[in-house]
Design a protein around this motif. Structure first.
Motif, PDB file in Angstrom:
ATOM      1  N   MET A   1       0.986  -1.160  -0.202  1.00 45.24           N
ATOM      2  CA  MET A   1       0.137   0.125   0.015  1.00 45.24           C
ATOM      3  C   MET A   1       0.886   1.264   0.147  1.00 45.24           C
ATOM      4  O   MET A   1       1.955   1.302   0.772  1.00 45.24           O
ATOM      5  N   PRO A   2       0.472   2.154  -0.773  1.00 48.46           N
ATOM      6  CA  PRO A   2       1.337   3.312  -0.659  1.00 48.46           C
ATOM      7  C   PRO A   2       1.385   4.115   0.528  1.00 48.46           C
ATOM      8  O   PRO A   2       0.516   3.874   1.360  1.00 48.46           O
ATOM      9  N   ALA A   3       2.562   4.944   0.733  1.00 45.20           N
ATOM     10  CA  ALA A   3       2.954   5.691   2.157  1.00 45.20           C
ATOM     11  C   ALA A   3       3.312   6.778   1.462  1.00 45.20           C
ATOM     12  O   ALA A   3       3.757   7.153   0.308  1.00 45.20           O
ATOM     13  N   THR A   4       3.640   7.815   2.442  1.00 45.64           N
ATOM     14  CA  THR A   4       4.126   9.326   1.888  1.00 45.64           C
ATOM     15  C   THR A   4       5.727   8.987   2.475  1.00 45.64           C
ATOM     16  O   THR A   4       5.933   8.746   3.233  1.00 45.64           O
ATOM     17  N   PHE A   5       6.376   9.764   1.539  1.00 47.31           N
ATOM     18  CA  PHE A   5       7.879   9.699   1.639  1.00 47.31           C
ATOM     19  C   PHE A   5       8.221  11.176   1.376  1.00 47.31           C
ATOM     20  O   PHE A   5       7.779  11.966   0.478  1.00 47.31           O
ATOM     21  N   ILE A   6       9.497  11.667   2.055  1.00 47.11           N
ATOM     22  CA  ILE A   6      10.094  12.803   1.806  1.00 47.11           C
ATOM     23  C   ILE A   6      11.716  12.598   1.119  1.00 47.11           C
ATOM     24  O   ILE A   6      12.195  11.689   1.722  1.00 47.11           O
ATOM     25  N   LEU A   7      11.869  13.153   0.330  1.00 45.45           N
ATOM     26  CA  LEU A   7      13.157  13.240  -0.157  1.00 45.45           C
ATOM     27  C   LEU A   7      13.733  14.475  -0.155  1.00 45.45           C
ATOM     28  O   LEU A   7      13.282  15.597  -0.867  1.00 45.45           O
TER      29      LEU A   7
ATOM     30  N   GLY B   1      19.264  23.154  -1.740  1.00 44.56           N
ATOM     31  CA  GLY B   1      18.880  21.867  -1.763  1.00 44.56           C
ATOM     32  C   GLY B   1      17.242  21.988  -1.844  1.00 44.56           C
ATOM     33  O   GLY B   1      16.777  23.122  -1.987  1.00 44.56           O
ATOM     34  N   GLY B   2      16.730  21.086  -1.941  1.00 42.58           N
ATOM     35  CA  GLY B   2      15.184  21.265  -1.830  1.00 42.58           C
ATOM     36  C   GLY B   2      14.386  19.801  -1.429  1.00 42.58           C
ATOM     37  O   GLY B   2      15.042  18.915  -0.748  1.00 42.58           O
ATOM     38  N   LEU B   3      13.207  19.934  -1.347  1.00 38.03           N
ATOM     39  CA  LEU B   3      12.377  18.815  -0.733  1.00 38.03           C
ATOM     40  C   LEU B   3      11.416  18.391  -1.872  1.00 38.03           C
ATOM     41  O   LEU B   3      10.473  19.099  -2.641  1.00 38.03           O
ATOM     42  N   LEU B   4      11.196  17.052  -1.836  1.00 34.47           N
ATOM     43  CA  LEU B   4      10.196  16.226  -2.640  1.00 34.47           C
ATOM     44  C   LEU B   4       9.167  15.600  -1.829  1.00 34.47           C
ATOM     45  O   LEU B   4       9.750  14.808  -0.838  1.00 34.47           O
ATOM     46  N   ILE B   5       7.710  15.814  -1.672  1.00 35.41           N
ATOM     47  CA  ILE B   5       7.003  14.831  -1.058  1.00 35.41           C
ATOM     48  C   ILE B   5       6.469  13.787  -2.009  1.00 35.41           C
ATOM     49  O   ILE B   5       5.744  14.253  -3.066  1.00 35.41           O
ATOM     50  N   MET B   6       6.272  12.551  -1.775  1.00 37.45           N
ATOM     51  CA  MET B   6       5.565  11.686  -2.784  1.00 37.45           C
ATOM     52  C   MET B   6       5.038  10.645  -2.180  1.00 37.45           C
ATOM     53  O   MET B   6       5.150  10.144  -0.882  1.00 37.45           O
ATOM     54  N   HIS B   7       4.127   9.882  -2.954  1.00 35.27           N
ATOM     55  CA  HIS B   7       3.526   8.565  -2.647  1.00 35.27           C
ATOM     56  C   HIS B   7       4.313   7.577  -3.086  1.00 35.27           C
ATOM     57  O   HIS B   7       4.599   7.726  -4.566  1.00 35.27           O
ATOM     58  N   ALA B   8       4.693   6.484  -2.393  1.00 35.18           N
ATOM     59  CA  ALA B   8       5.288   5.368  -3.172  1.00 35.18           C
ATOM     60  C   ALA B   8       5.109   4.149  -2.274  1.00 35.18           C
ATOM     61  O   ALA B   8       4.648   4.461  -1.014  1.00 35.18           O
TER      62      ALA B   8
END
Length: 106
Positions: free
Chosen positions: A1-7, A51-58
């Motif tokens: 099941m997808p979860a939220t991740f930060i990169l 730098g930066g931040l990415l929020i994604m579902h994976a």
């Protein structure tokens, strides 16, 4: 099941290289948005470490690592370091945008 991740990305000091690679990086991010993977992204504000931040579902951390490895910023050496973390958003107006991850975490 997808979860939220930060990169989290920390860029090198090579601004010219970042500027040259940015169009390919943004195309990569647009594909992730179109696929429903990328929720939000952006650089740190002025005065911060570059730098930066990415929020994604994976599905898992390995999927996010693969996404990072395919990012032109990573391929072309713009990113000095990166970090991936699973994130459990619980409260606030943005929580509804992260409903998939919230459901997976409950």
């Amino acid at each position: 099941m997808p979860a939220t991740f930060i990169l989290l990305y920390r860029y090198t000091d090579d601004v010219a290289r970042q500027d040259a690679v940015r169009p390919a990086h943004l195309a990569h991010l647009r594909r992730l948005v179109d696929a429903g993977t990328l929720v939000a992204s952006g650089p740190w504000g002025s005065g911060e470490v570059r730098g930066g931040l990415l929020i994604m579902h994976a599905d898992d951390l390995a999927a996010v690592q693969t996404i990072a490895e395919r990012d032109p910023f990573m391929i072309e050496g713009v990113v000095a370091t990166h970090e991936i973390r699973e994130w459990l958003p619980l409260l606030g107006p943005a929580a509804s945008a992260l409903a998939v991850a919230k459901t997976a975490a409950s």
